[in-house]
Design an enzyme around this catalytic site. Sequence first.
Site, PDB file in Angstrom:
ATOM      1  N   SER A 182      26.844 -19.682   0.328  1.00 59.82           N
ATOM      2  CA  SER A 182      27.949 -18.813   0.705  1.00 59.82           C
ATOM      3  C   SER A 182      27.796 -17.372   0.242  1.00 59.82           C
ATOM      4  O   SER A 182      28.407 -16.469   0.824  1.00 59.82           O
ATOM      5  CB  SER A 182      29.265 -19.377   0.161  1.00 59.82           C
ATOM      6  N   HIS A 210      30.492 -24.096   4.624  1.00 57.25           N
ATOM      7  CA  HIS A 210      30.327 -22.800   5.274  1.00 57.25           C
ATOM      8  C   HIS A 210      29.483 -22.882   6.544  1.00 57.25           C
ATOM      9  O   HIS A 210      29.229 -21.856   7.172  1.00 57.25           O
ATOM     10  CB  HIS A 210      29.708 -21.791   4.311  1.00 57.25           C
ATOM     11  N   LYS A 241      38.160 -23.829   5.939  1.00 56.09           N
ATOM     12  CA  LYS A 241      37.411 -22.637   6.325  1.00 56.09           C
ATOM     13  C   LYS A 241      37.456 -22.512   7.849  1.00 56.09           C
ATOM     14  O   LYS A 241      38.478 -22.143   8.409  1.00 56.09           O
ATOM     15  CB  LYS A 241      35.997 -22.690   5.757  1.00 56.09           C
TER      16      LYS A 241
END
Length: 395
Positions: A182, A210, A241
């Site tokens: 990330s 991610h 996310k």
Amino acid sequence: MYQDFQKHLSQQIADIKSAGLYKDERLICSPQGADILVKGQHVLNFCANNYLGLANHPALINAAKKALDERGYGMSSVRFICGTQDRHKELEAAIAKFFGTEDTILYAACFDANGGVFEPLLTEEDAIISDSLNHASIIDGVRLCKAKRFRYANADMEDLEKQLIAAKDCRFRLIATDGVFSMDGNVCPLDKIYELANKYNAMVMVDESHSAGVVGKTGRGVTEQYNLRGKIEILTGTLGKAFGGAVGGFTTGKKEIIDILRQRSRPYLFSNSLPPMVVAAGIEMFAMMDRTNELQDKLHANTKYFVDKMVAAGFDCKPTQSAICAVMLYDAKLSQVMAARLQEEGIYVTGFYYPVVPQGQARIRVQLSAAHETEHLDKCIAAFTKIGKELGVLK
């Protein structure tokens, strides 16, 4: 006693501030999105994990509202007592279908998924071989497990092979890696990891937090990108996310692994189950992704446009295969000053510095979203260029 401890903490806080490492929290007074309201100022948000722009999507909001009316606000229980609704099982099935896996187990967050995945599966007879840049939740999960620990340099396959050889006498071996790292935005070389796992009879665990919704042609993560769908033993991930930005984590993979986790994974056994509204929004999100690839296509186009323009402007950007663009500044205080100046220009970003990244590797991490339009990207690039020149980042 607390008076002495208070002095100790106060000195630590003062030291953090004097080193330029103190983290302030800025208040957002609007829904999450490309354009947000911060202290009465409208700014463009380039530091959210809202990769697909779903955090304030009407379809997810409507699904959550309907679930509130039909299934209530909370469950007030863990899953194995009276905390499982039919919709929890429906979401788990949708996640397994999305990733091409056999079964799924839900958690309150991916931090819990990673914290609860290793200890139930492995003992002191076994080994975990972990990438050096893995997320803190993986590191903490490994610490909770009695398995022997080995670490390899980030995405370094030669070093991974050395560690696999060092672990050859252990009963079971598990390679653990982030899908997308990330802070840098690089994707793990899963094809090569898989080859080494087969060569040395090891299993693989990938954190897709991610990468899911972002990486791969249809956003199904690194296993899609490397044509390994269904072949990796363990995947973990989050709904917080790309998948709507609320809360909720999951582990998905081989059926027997998921079954053991339901019996022994402590964060699952001792935490309330996800609220019905979060579950319903998650189900709707996966249905949307089955219907269209429009958001992934726009995200990929936005990322390429932004990175190409930033590099052309002269910024030192780490190579990225994700929606993360790390603009390298190297100095912690500079990263904070630049982030503050950018906010004055209407661009909301965050400077990252030690201990979040290594000493001397401070940066501003720009995160692209399908919610961004071209005019948003152009405004951000122009602001970076202006402030970069003012602060001597650009010559």
